[in-house]
Scaffold this motif. Structure first.
Motif, PDB file in Angstrom:
ATOM      1  N   ASN A 328       0.823  -1.224   0.000  1.00  0.00           N
ATOM      2  CA  ASN A 328       0.000   0.000   0.000  1.00  0.00           C
ATOM      3  C   ASN A 328       0.845   1.257   0.000  1.00  0.00           C
ATOM      4  O   ASN A 328       0.326   2.360  -0.081  1.00  0.00           O
ATOM      5  N   SER A 329       2.160   1.083   0.129  1.00  0.00           N
ATOM      6  CA  SER A 329       3.051   2.255   0.136  1.00  0.00           C
ATOM      7  C   SER A 329       3.436   2.601  -1.302  1.00  0.00           C
ATOM      8  O   SER A 329       3.978   1.770  -2.034  1.00  0.00           O
ATOM      9  N   HIS A 330       3.145   3.838  -1.715  1.00  0.00           N
ATOM     10  CA  HIS A 330       3.516   4.273  -3.064  1.00  0.00           C
ATOM     11  C   HIS A 330       5.014   4.144  -3.280  1.00  0.00           C
ATOM     12  O   HIS A 330       5.477   3.790  -4.367  1.00  0.00           O
ATOM     13  N   GLN A 331       5.779   4.466  -2.239  1.00  0.00           N
ATOM     14  CA  GLN A 331       7.238   4.398  -2.343  1.00  0.00           C
ATOM     15  C   GLN A 331       7.690   2.971  -2.670  1.00  0.00           C
ATOM     16  O   GLN A 331       8.543   2.755  -3.523  1.00  0.00           O
ATOM     17  N   LEU A 332       7.089   1.985  -1.990  1.00  0.00           N
ATOM     18  CA  LEU A 332       7.481   0.592  -2.252  1.00  0.00           C
ATOM     19  C   LEU A 332       6.961   0.094  -3.589  1.00  0.00           C
ATOM     20  O   LEU A 332       7.635  -0.668  -4.282  1.00  0.00           O
ATOM     21  N   GLN A 333       5.753   0.533  -3.971  1.00  0.00           N
ATOM     22  CA  GLN A 333       5.237   0.160  -5.303  1.00  0.00           C
ATOM     23  C   GLN A 333       6.208   0.667  -6.370  1.00  0.00           C
ATOM     24  O   GLN A 333       6.550  -0.051  -7.311  1.00  0.00           O
ATOM     25  N   LEU A 334       6.639   1.917  -6.187  1.00  0.00           N
ATOM     26  CA  LEU A 334       7.562   2.539  -7.146  1.00  0.00           C
ATOM     27  C   LEU A 334       8.878   1.766  -7.197  1.00  0.00           C
ATOM     28  O   LEU A 334       9.359   1.384  -8.266  1.00  0.00           O
ATOM     29  N   ALA A 335       9.456   1.520  -6.006  1.00  0.00           N
ATOM     30  CA  ALA A 335      10.746   0.819  -5.954  1.00  0.00           C
ATOM     31  C   ALA A 335      10.602  -0.594  -6.520  1.00  0.00           C
ATOM     32  O   ALA A 335      11.486  -1.081  -7.234  1.00  0.00           O
ATOM     33  N   GLY A 336       9.484  -1.258  -6.216  1.00  0.00           N
ATOM     34  CA  GLY A 336       9.262  -2.619  -6.712  1.00  0.00           C
ATOM     35  C   GLY A 336       9.206  -2.645  -8.230  1.00  0.00           C
ATOM     36  O   GLY A 336       9.842  -3.481  -8.881  1.00  0.00           O
ATOM     37  N   ALA A 337       8.462  -1.691  -8.814  1.00  0.00           N
ATOM     38  CA  ALA A 337       8.335  -1.654 -10.280  1.00  0.00           C
ATOM     39  C   ALA A 337       9.671  -1.303 -10.934  1.00  0.00           C
ATOM     40  O   ALA A 337      10.051  -1.888 -11.955  1.00  0.00           O
ATOM     41  N   LEU A 338      10.401  -0.352 -10.332  1.00  0.00           N
ATOM     42  CA  LEU A 338      11.717   0.016 -10.884  1.00  0.00           C
ATOM     43  C   LEU A 338      12.689  -1.162 -10.776  1.00  0.00           C
ATOM     44  O   LEU A 338      13.506  -1.387 -11.667  1.00  0.00           O
ATOM     45  N   ALA A 339      12.591  -1.906  -9.662  1.00  0.00           N
ATOM     46  CA  ALA A 339      13.468  -3.066  -9.479  1.00  0.00           C
ATOM     47  C   ALA A 339      13.179  -4.113 -10.562  1.00  0.00           C
ATOM     48  O   ALA A 339      14.097  -4.674 -11.162  1.00  0.00           O
ATOM     49  N   ILE A 340      11.897  -4.350 -10.837  1.00  0.00           N
ATOM     50  CA  ILE A 340      11.540  -5.316 -11.893  1.00  0.00           C
ATOM     51  C   ILE A 340      12.095  -4.832 -13.241  1.00  0.00           C
ATOM     52  O   ILE A 340      12.649  -5.604 -14.015  1.00  0.00           O
ATOM     53  N   ALA A 341      11.954  -3.522 -13.503  1.00  0.00           N
ATOM     54  CA  ALA A 341      12.493  -2.970 -14.759  1.00  0.00           C
ATOM     55  C   ALA A 341      13.999  -3.213 -14.829  1.00  0.00           C
ATOM     56  O   ALA A 341      14.544  -3.493 -15.907  1.00  0.00           O
TER      57      ALA A 341
END
Length: 607
Positions: A328-341
Motif C-alpha cells: 500500500n506504500s507508493h514508495q514501495l510500489q515505485l521501488a518494486g516496479a523500478l526493481a523489476i524494470a
C-alpha cells in the motif's frame, strides 16, 4: 571590556618589548572574552589591528603559540573574520606550525586552518598555496593506527580540516584524491569505528569525495563497502544511518562498488529497514524507507549485482522485491516496479519473470493508478512492462494477458514521461505481431492521439516515439484498414516528416511504412503524400551524399511505387530523378547499385 581593550593595546606593542608572562595574560584575557561573546570580541580584535601581530607570534619556539592558534581558531568561527585572517598573513605561519611535534600546537593549528577554510574560497586558496593539505594528509597517515585519546582527537581535527578545505571544490577534492587520502581514510574508519566523532568526520569527508568519478575508482580498490556495511549495522539513530546513506548513494553509482556492497550484505540491511519502516507514519521512518528502497533499486542497475540478486529468479531478494508491488506504500510500489524494470535487462530474466506471473502483478498495480494515479508509479510500471516485452517469446504471452488494453487506459495521460513509456511499451509489444498491430492500428482513438503527440514539439521523446509507433502499426500489420485509419486521422504528413529525421533508424522505418502505403493504398493517401511534398524529400535524400545506403535503397523503392499515381508521377518526372538515380548505379553498395538500375528502367518506361 576594559580588560579586553588593555589586552589588545598591550598586544600591539608586545612584539617589541614584553615578557612571556604579560603576553600569556593578554592572550588569556582574549580567550576569556571570546568564550563570553565570540562575535563582539572578534569584531574588536579585527578593529584593533592585532591580527597582524599574531603572525609574528606564531613561532614554534614560543610558549604562547598554542594559545595564539586557539584565538585564531575561535575568531575564524565567524564568517566575517576568515578573509581578514588570510589578509593578515596568518596562513603561511600556521601551515609552518603543522611541522612541529607539540600535540597542543598541532591541535589548535588544525582547528584554526579548518575554521578559516570553512566556506571560504580565499582561505582554501591560501592553505593550498602554502601546501597545508599535504602536511595534514601525512599526519593522518602517521597517526592512523594510534588509538590513544590524544591521537584520536588530533585525527578528528585534521579530518575536519580536510573536509572544510575541500568541501564542494572539485579541484581541491581531486588534489586530495591524488595524494592518496582515500585508502588512508578507509583504513582510519576501520580502526577507529568505536570513536563516534572521528567516524562522523570520516563519513562527511567520504561524502565530499564520493561525488567525484575519479574517487570511485580509488574507493573500489579499498574495503569501503565492508566497512560501511559493518558500521551501518551498528547504527540505531536515524541521523547516523542518514550520514552513511549519503556516502553509500554516490558510491553505489559505481558498478564495481555495487557488487562489493551486495557481497558485504548491504541488501539484507536495506530489506530489514523496509520491513521495519513500511507501516510507520513517523517522518524519520518514511525518509528511511525511501532512502533504503531507492538504494536497493540503484544496486540493481549494475549487471553483475543485479544478476547475483536475481539468482535465476529463485533469489530471496528478488522474491522480497516482488512483494513490494502489491504493497500500500507508493514508495514501495515505485521501488518494486523500478526493481523489476532493472531485473528485466536480459532476455533470460524477462522470459522467467513473464512465465512466473509478474505481468499480472504489474497490470494490477497500473489498475490502482488509472484514476488520478501516482505518475512516478505509472512510469515505473510501464518501464517494467516495456522491458519485459523485448524478448520475442514474451510478446504474444503479454498480448494475450491483456497488456495492450491495460496500457491503453493511460492514453488520456497528460504527463510526457507516462506518454513516452506507454508508446514504447506498445511499440515493443507489436513488433512482428501482425494481429495485434492491426487491432491497435484500427483503434481510431489511439491513432488520433498518436497524430496529436506527433506534434508535441516540447517533448522530443514523445514526438519521436509517436512517429515510430505510427510507422510500426503499418509495418507490422501490412493492413489496408490500418493505413486508411492513419490517413483519415491525418498521420501521413508525420510519416513524411519522419523520413527527414536525423536518426537513420527512424528515417528507415518511415520510408518502409510509406512504401507499404504506396503499395497498398496509394489512391487513398495520394493527396496527403502530395501535400507533404514527399517527392521533393525523396529527391533530396537521393541527392545527398551523406544519406545512408539503406535510406537510398528504400527511397528508390518508394519512388517506383509512387509512379503508380498520376499526380505523383508528374512530380517525379518534373524533378530530373533519372539523373540522380543513374549516378547511383555505380554506388559502392551492391544493393543500392542494383536498385538504381531497376529504378532507372522503371523511370525510363514511365517517361
Amino acid at each position: 571590556a576594559d580588560n579586553l581593550s588593555d589586552a589588545l593595546k598591550k598586544l600591539k606593542i608586545t612584539t617589541t618589548d614584553s615578557t612571556a608572562d604579560s603576553l600569556e595574560g593578554c592572550l588569556d584575557c582574549l580567550l576569556q572574552a571570546l568564550a563570553q561573546n565570540n562575535t563582539e570580541t572578534s569584531e574588536k580584535i579585527q578593529k584593533s589591528g592585532v591580527l597582524q601581530v599574531f603572525a609574528s607570534l606564531l613561532t614554534p619556539q614560543s610558549s604562547c603559540t598554542a594559545k595564539v592558534a586557539n584565538i585564531i581558531a575561535e575568531v575564524a568561527r565567524n564568517e566575517f573574520m576568515r578573509n581578514p585572517c588570510v589578509d593578515a598573513g596568518l596562513i603561511p605561519p600556521l601551515v609552518q606550525l603543522l611541522n612541529c611535534k607539540d600535540q597542543e600546537v598541532l591541535l589548535q593549528t588544525g582547528r584554526a586552518l579548518g575554521n578559516i577554510c570553512y566556506d571560504s574560497h580565499e582561505g582554501r586558496n591560501a592553505v593550498d598555496r602554502a601546501g597545508g593539505a599535504h602536511i595534514v594528509v601525512d599526519h593522518i597517515r602517521s597517526l592512523c593506527s594510534k588509538t590513544d585519546p590524544a591521537s584520536e582527537k588530533l585525527l578528528t581535527v585534521f579530518c575536519g580540516m580536510l573536509m572544510n578545505y575541500s568541501n564542494e571544490n572539485d579541484t581541491l577534492q581531486s588534489q586530495l584524491i591524488n595524494m592518496g587520502v582515500i585508502p588512508t581514510l578507509v583504513k582510519l574508519l576501520g580502526i577507529h569505528c568505536q570513536n563516534a566523532a572521528l567516524t562522523e568526520m570520516c563519513l562527511v569527508a567520504f561524502g565530499n569525495l564520493a561525488e567525484l568519478e575519479s574517487s570511485k575508482e580509488q574507493f573500489a580498490y579499498t574495503n569501503i563497502a565492508e566497512e560501511l556495511v559493518k558500521l551501518f549495522k551498528k547504527q540505531i539513530e536515524h541521523d547516523k544511518k542518514e550520514m552513511i546513506f549519503e556516502v553509500l548513494a554516490p558510491l553505489a553509482e559505481n558498478d564495481v562498488i555495487k557488487l562489493q556492497l551486495v557481497e558485504a550484505g548491504l541488501v539484507e540491511c536495506l530489506l530489514e529497514i523496509v520491513q521495519k519502516t513500511v507501516d510507520s507514519d513517523k517522518e524519520d521512518d518514511i525518509a528511511e524507507l525511501k532512502t533504503a528502497s531507492d538504494l536497493m533499486v540503484l544496486l540493481l542497475l549494475g549487471d553483475e549485482s543485479m544478476q547475483k540478486l536475481f539468482e535465476g529468479g529463485k533469489g530471496s531478494v528478488f522474491q522480497r522485491v516482488l512483494s513490494w508491488i502489491p504493497s500500500n506504500s507508493h514508495q514501495l510500489q515505485l521501488a518494486g516496479a523500478l526493481a523489476i524494470a532493472n531485473f528485466a535487462r536480459n532476455d533470460g530474466n524477462c522470459i522467467h519473470m513473464v512465465d512466473n506471473g509478474i505481468v499480472q502483478k504489474l497490470m494490477d498495480l497500473l489498475d490502482r493508478h488509472v484514476e488520478d494515479g501516482n505518475v512516478t508509479v505509472q512510469h515505473a510500471a510501464l518501464s517494467a512492462l516495456r522491458n519485459l516485452a523485448i524478448p520475442v517469446v514474451n510478446k504474444a504471452k503479454m498480448l494475450s494477458a491483456g497488456v495492450a488494453e491495460a496500457v491503453l487506459k493511460f492514453l488520456r495521460s497528460e504527463m510526457p514521461p507516462v506518454q513516452f513509456k506507454l508508446l514504447g511499451t506498445l511499440r515493443m509489444l507489436i513488433d512482428a505481431q501482425a494481429e495485434a498491430a492491426e487491432q491497435l492500428g484500427k483503434n481510431v482513438k489511439l491513432v488520433e492521439r498518436l497524430v496529436e503527440w506527433c506534434e508535441a514539439k516540447d517533448h522530443a521523446g514523445v514526438m519521436g516515439e509517436s512517429n515510430r509507433l505510427l510507422s510500426a502499426l503499418i509495418r507490422h500489420s501490412k493492413s489496408k484498414d490500418v493505413i486508411r485509419t492513419i490517413v483519415q486521422s491525418g498521420g501521413i504528413k508525420h510519416l513524411v516528416t519522419m523520413a527527414t529525421s536525423e536518426h537513420v533508424i527512424m528515417q528507415n522505418e518511415a520510408l518502409v511504412a510509406l512504401a507499404l502505403i504506396a503499395a497498398l493504398e496509394l489512391v487513398t493517401a495520394e493527396k496527403d503524400l502530395e501535400n507533404a511534398q514527399l517527392v521533393q524529400i525523396l529527391h533530396r535524400l537521393l541527392s545527398d551524399d551523406r544519406s545512408a545506403p539503406e535510406i537510398k535503397y528504400n527511397s528508390m523503392v518508394l519512388i517506383c511505387a509512387l509512379i503508380g499515381s498520376e499526380p505523383l508521377q508528374k512530380e517525379v518526372q518534373s524533378m530530373a530523378f533519372l539523373e540522380v538515380v543513374s549516378k547511383l548505379r555505380s554506388h559502392e553498395n551492391k544493393t543500392v547499385a542494383q536498385q538504381a538500375s531497376l529504378t532507372e528502367q522503371r523511370l525510363a518506361v514511365e517517361s
